[in-house]
Design a protein around this motif. Sequence first.
Motif, PDB file in Angstrom:
ATOM      1  N   GLN A 379      50.768  34.022  47.763  1.00  0.00           N
ATOM      2  CA  GLN A 379      51.322  33.295  48.833  1.00  0.00           C
ATOM      3  C   GLN A 379      52.295  34.092  49.555  1.00  0.00           C
ATOM      4  OE1 GLN A 379      50.054  30.383  49.219  1.00  0.00           O
ATOM      5  NE2 GLN A 379      48.765  30.171  47.302  1.00  0.00           N
ATOM      6  N   LYS A 380      53.171  34.776  48.662  1.00  0.00           N
ATOM      7  CA  LYS A 380      54.258  35.666  49.139  1.00  0.00           C
ATOM      8  C   LYS A 380      54.117  36.842  50.038  1.00  0.00           C
ATOM      9  CE  LYS A 380      59.010  35.919  47.113  1.00  0.00           C
ATOM     10  NZ  LYS A 380      59.706  36.028  46.101  1.00  0.00           N
ATOM     11  N   TYR A 381      53.167  37.778  49.284  1.00  0.00           N
ATOM     12  CA  TYR A 381      52.878  38.907  49.959  1.00  0.00           C
ATOM     13  C   TYR A 381      51.614  39.173  50.632  1.00  0.00           C
ATOM     14  CZ  TYR A 381      56.888  39.319  46.787  1.00  0.00           C
ATOM     15  OH  TYR A 381      58.244  39.079  46.186  1.00  0.00           O
ATOM     16  N   GLY A 382      50.788  38.356  50.718  1.00  0.00           N
ATOM     17  CA  GLY A 382      49.428  38.605  51.127  1.00  0.00           C
ATOM     18  C   GLY A 382      48.649  39.158  50.239  1.00  0.00           C
ATOM     19  N   ASP A 383      47.161  39.024  50.365  1.00  0.00           N
ATOM     20  CA  ASP A 383      46.244  39.689  49.638  1.00  0.00           C
ATOM     21  C   ASP A 383      45.715  41.088  49.784  1.00  0.00           C
ATOM     22  OD1 ASP A 383      44.149  40.200  47.715  1.00  0.00           O
ATOM     23  OD2 ASP A 383      42.870  38.436  48.369  1.00  0.00           O
ATOM     24  N   PRO A 384      46.008  42.071  49.182  1.00  0.00           N
ATOM     25  CA  PRO A 384      45.692  43.525  49.408  1.00  0.00           C
ATOM     26  C   PRO A 384      44.478  43.869  49.122  1.00  0.00           C
ATOM     27  CG  PRO A 384      47.151  43.469  47.628  1.00  0.00           C
ATOM     28  CD  PRO A 384      46.741  42.143  47.837  1.00  0.00           C
ATOM     29  N   SER A 385      43.521  42.724  48.367  1.00  0.00           N
ATOM     30  CA  SER A 385      42.282  43.186  47.821  1.00  0.00           C
ATOM     31  C   SER A 385      41.178  43.135  49.142  1.00  0.00           C
ATOM     32  CB  SER A 385      41.669  42.122  46.982  1.00  0.00           C
ATOM     33  OG  SER A 385      41.392  41.012  47.435  1.00  0.00           O
ATOM     34  N   SER A 386      40.184  43.914  48.813  1.00  0.00           N
ATOM     35  CA  SER A 386      39.197  43.944  49.747  1.00  0.00           C
ATOM     36  C   SER A 386      38.224  42.622  50.363  1.00  0.00           C
ATOM     37  CB  SER A 386      38.279  45.236  49.622  1.00  0.00           C
ATOM     38  OG  SER A 386      37.638  44.892  48.070  1.00  0.00           O
ATOM     39  N   GLY A 387      38.362  41.686  49.370  1.00  0.00           N
ATOM     40  CA  GLY A 387      37.568  40.797  49.617  1.00  0.00           C
ATOM     41  C   GLY A 387      37.457  39.599  48.177  1.00  0.00           C
ATOM     42  N   PRO A 388      36.875  38.687  48.444  1.00  0.00           N
ATOM     43  CA  PRO A 388      36.608  37.605  47.264  1.00  0.00           C
ATOM     44  C   PRO A 388      36.192  38.225  45.889  1.00  0.00           C
ATOM     45  CG  PRO A 388      35.182  36.936  49.124  1.00  0.00           C
ATOM     46  CD  PRO A 388      35.928  38.097  49.661  1.00  0.00           C
ATOM     47  N   ASN A 389      35.360  39.015  46.264  1.00  0.00           N
ATOM     48  CA  ASN A 389      34.625  39.702  44.835  1.00  0.00           C
ATOM     49  C   ASN A 389      35.131  40.773  44.202  1.00  0.00           C
ATOM     50  OD1 ASN A 389      32.602  37.652  44.765  1.00  0.00           O
ATOM     51  ND2 ASN A 389      31.790  38.741  46.788  1.00  0.00           N
ATOM     52  N   ALA A 390      36.339  41.162  44.900  1.00  0.00           N
ATOM     53  CA  ALA A 390      37.093  42.225  44.206  1.00  0.00           C
ATOM     54  C   ALA A 390      38.216  41.829  43.288  1.00  0.00           C
ATOM     55  CB  ALA A 390      37.694  43.120  45.382  1.00  0.00           C
ATOM     56  N   PRO A 391      38.062  42.276  42.218  1.00  0.00           N
ATOM     57  CA  PRO A 391      39.188  41.873  41.109  1.00  0.00           C
ATOM     58  C   PRO A 391      40.593  42.669  41.645  1.00  0.00           C
ATOM     59  CG  PRO A 391      37.904  43.841  40.155  1.00  0.00           C
ATOM     60  CD  PRO A 391      37.368  43.500  41.705  1.00  0.00           C
ATOM     61  N   HIS A 392      41.934  41.920  41.325  1.00  0.00           N
ATOM     62  CA  HIS A 392      43.169  42.472  41.367  1.00  0.00           C
ATOM     63  C   HIS A 392      43.319  42.943  39.849  1.00  0.00           C
ATOM     64  CE1 HIS A 392      43.488  39.080  44.157  1.00  0.00           C
ATOM     65  NE2 HIS A 392      43.931  39.994  44.917  1.00  0.00           N
ATOM     66  N   ILE A 393      42.839  42.720  38.695  1.00  0.00           N
ATOM     67  CA  ILE A 393      43.458  43.083  37.504  1.00  0.00           C
ATOM     68  C   ILE A 393      42.237  43.623  36.918  1.00  0.00           C
ATOM     69  CG2 ILE A 393      44.167  42.176  35.345  1.00  0.00           C
ATOM     70  CD1 ILE A 393      45.503  39.943  37.298  1.00  0.00           C
ATOM     71  N   GLU A 394      42.278  45.025  35.890  1.00  0.00           N
ATOM     72  CA  GLU A 394      41.471  45.230  34.923  1.00  0.00           C
ATOM     73  C   GLU A 394      42.213  45.002  33.668  1.00  0.00           C
ATOM     74  OE1 GLU A 394      40.115  49.197  34.908  1.00  0.00           O
ATOM     75  OE2 GLU A 394      39.506  48.918  32.849  1.00  0.00           O
ATOM     76  N   ILE A 395      41.457  44.556  32.584  1.00  0.00           N
ATOM     77  CA  ILE A 395      41.832  44.613  31.174  1.00  0.00           C
ATOM     78  C   ILE A 395      40.815  44.980  30.243  1.00  0.00           C
ATOM     79  CG2 ILE A 395      42.875  42.896  29.328  1.00  0.00           C
ATOM     80  CD1 ILE A 395      43.813  41.069  31.473  1.00  0.00           C
ATOM     81  N   ALA A 396      41.316  46.416  29.779  1.00  0.00           N
ATOM     82  CA  ALA A 396      40.597  46.848  28.853  1.00  0.00           C
ATOM     83  C   ALA A 396      40.900  46.118  27.401  1.00  0.00           C
ATOM     84  CB  ALA A 396      40.767  48.398  28.856  1.00  0.00           C
ATOM     85  N   LEU A 397      40.041  45.374  26.785  1.00  0.00           N
ATOM     86  CA  LEU A 397      40.264  44.539  25.786  1.00  0.00           C
ATOM     87  C   LEU A 397      40.129  45.612  24.237  1.00  0.00           C
ATOM     88  CD1 LEU A 397      38.223  41.631  26.926  1.00  0.00           C
ATOM     89  CD2 LEU A 397      40.550  41.792  26.670  1.00  0.00           C
ATOM     90  N   ILE A 398      41.268  45.674  23.532  1.00  0.00           N
ATOM     91  CA  ILE A 398      41.299  46.823  22.884  1.00  0.00           C
ATOM     92  C   ILE A 398      41.641  46.182  21.304  1.00  0.00           C
ATOM     93  CG2 ILE A 398      42.684  48.467  21.787  1.00  0.00           C
ATOM     94  CD1 ILE A 398      43.933  48.815  24.666  1.00  0.00           C
ATOM     95  N   TRP A 399      40.852  46.866  20.247  1.00  0.00           N
ATOM     96  CA  TRP A 399      41.092  46.427  18.937  1.00  0.00           C
ATOM     97  C   TRP A 399      40.829  47.452  18.060  1.00  0.00           C
ATOM     98  CZ3 TRP A 399      36.385  45.453  14.955  1.00  0.00           C
ATOM     99  CH2 TRP A 399      36.949  45.056  13.832  1.00  0.00           C
ATOM    100  N   GLY A 400      42.076  47.598  17.097  1.00  0.00           N
ATOM    101  CA  GLY A 400      42.208  48.425  16.114  1.00  0.00           C
ATOM    102  C   GLY A 400      43.071  49.551  16.282  1.00  0.00           C
TER     103      GLY A 400
END
Length: 557
Positions: A379-400
């Motif tokens: 809301q505050k800064y606008g959306d820098p992503s390229s479109g609705p199917n583009a993620p803002h975040i990646e999480i590599a799920l780690i164990w061990g």
Amino acid sequence: AVFQDASSLPSDKQYDIIVVGGGTAGSVIASRLTEDPKINVLLIEAGPDDEGAIDLQIPGNFPDGIEPKYHWNFTTTPQSGLNDRAIPYDRGHVLGGSSSINGMVYTRGAADDYDRWANVTGDNGWKWNSLLPLIKRHERWSGAVGGRNISGQYDPTVHGYDGQTKVALPWSGPNAFDNLCLEEAKAGSEFPFNLDPNSGQPLGLTWVQSTFGGGERSSASRAYLHTSVRQRSNLDILVNTRVTRVLSVGNVGSKDFRTVEIGTTVGALRNVTARVEVVLSAGSIGTPHILLLSGIGNKTELDAVGVPSTHELNDVGKNLSDHFSIFAFGTSTAPDPPPVDHTAALLQWTQNRTGPLTESVVPHQLLWTRLPSNSEALQKYGDPSSGPNAPHIEIALIWGPNFGGAASLLTPHSRGSVTLASSNPFTDPLININYLTHPFDIEVLKEAIRTMKRFYSAPGFSSFIATPIAPDPDAGEAEFEAYTRNSGVTALHAVGTASMSARGAEAGVVDPDLKVKGVKGLSIADASVIPYAPTGHTSAPVYILAERASDLIRSRY
Ligand SMILES: Cc1cc2nc3c(=O)[nH]c(=O)nc-3n(C[C@H](O)[C@H](O)[C@H](O)COP(=O)(O)OP(=O)(O)OC[C@H]3O[C@@H](n4cnc5c(N)ncnc54)[C@H](O)[C@@H]3O)c2cc1C
């Protein structure tokens, strides 16, 4: 032929095209151009040849098992957004470039990313749908080493099978942690299972795919400059040699930059001139460095370091953007995964190219998410992503030994620059990425950790978790910010320092056909022309771009 130093390069030979930088993009371009026997190419690489370098071929050697001579070992300037930390900023210094030393994660990003390239350049050839045949042309899907059952872990329809770069799923898995993650996603949670991250629609939980195959790293040089390509009579490869400048043929005013100045020390440089074109593929740091040394850039800034201006182009080195990551961990009740016995693993790899060293340290499961649409940051800064199917975040799920993840900001608002520290071509440029200088960027990382908390709050994890993940922005925002600025790490995904833009646009460095604006004989094809950080790791977009660049350059004949 491969020449080990500039003095051994024949002085009477004429090249149609000189490609500068034998990295990810440069290897593709040299290989594709010389498929046409009429095109004579000289490829010049600053680093050594990778032929026979076994440490580069073992996927499990990333990140610590690779010899220092294969790295540029840059350092950023002190980063104000990181409490003035100056952080290491690596690039590959070897044939294959960064693809020879990188983490091998293979993600094309969102179709929206490429459609935005088409929008900003006004060239529909950059659209995802237009690029699809080239994407398939570059890839050679290689399954999973050892032949485990991978059905339901990727979508066969989105891959290429006859291309150059091997792409595969990990040798091992699913392990107990993979199963917990997959069960949550398949149970219809907020985080749906996505069969393939490389369909152009990456959102959700996906299996990681990597640029390896048959148990070995598939770098750009191994894939595109293999023995039969090296033996082509119309391709010469010169290694261990820097390009220090591009020079105008004839008088300076002709702006016909087809000559390259090469060498290893200031006192011993020589020139080679291309008959048709010079293609810069020295990467997001190397390409603007060469342009600025050549006097192509902002005149005031060049005057300040004593480099005569040859062509004013203000955006050279500007618009640098990168992904940025933090780690968050909790402790688990489950027994840790068994440690890898390195000696046994190396023996297994050497004997039959299977085992733990055939995969990298990167985890098996990646989670791609968007900020909630009502999030304050959007809301505050606008959306820098390229479109609705583009993620803002990646999480590599780690164990061990612990569990948690590496959370990455994919859509930074912050922008930095590459500038000259000196007119001496052998002095490193100033790399200022300006991480986390825009308030949006740290807000995304807070949301990333909140996302991770929601992910691990699924019932399946209840008996697995001993202590929740930390740091937690909701347990102390100031502490979280301090942790992020003090310990966050670069993803090494620099782009944008010689961005493409529409023909005739004043901003930008190259036109949609990748020719440098306002001059002749000079084009750029590497990560530097990508105008916005892709919503995935950057090597796949570079391969895709380089395939099209090869076609564009060939079509100019
Ligand atoms: C350690 C590391 C890990 C990464 N992990 C991943 C990952 O897991 N997945 C992913 O997709 N991406 C990853 N990346 C990023 C990705 O590898 C790069 O974005 C991509 O390879 C860049 O391609 P390029 O052709 O633009 O540049 P490069 O591949 O870096 O090629 C540039 C080439 O030009 C040469 N060169 C530079 N200057 C000169 C000069 N003056 N004269 C002659 N030659 C010159 C360099 O030596 C190099 O070979 C990683 C990068 C690094 C460094």
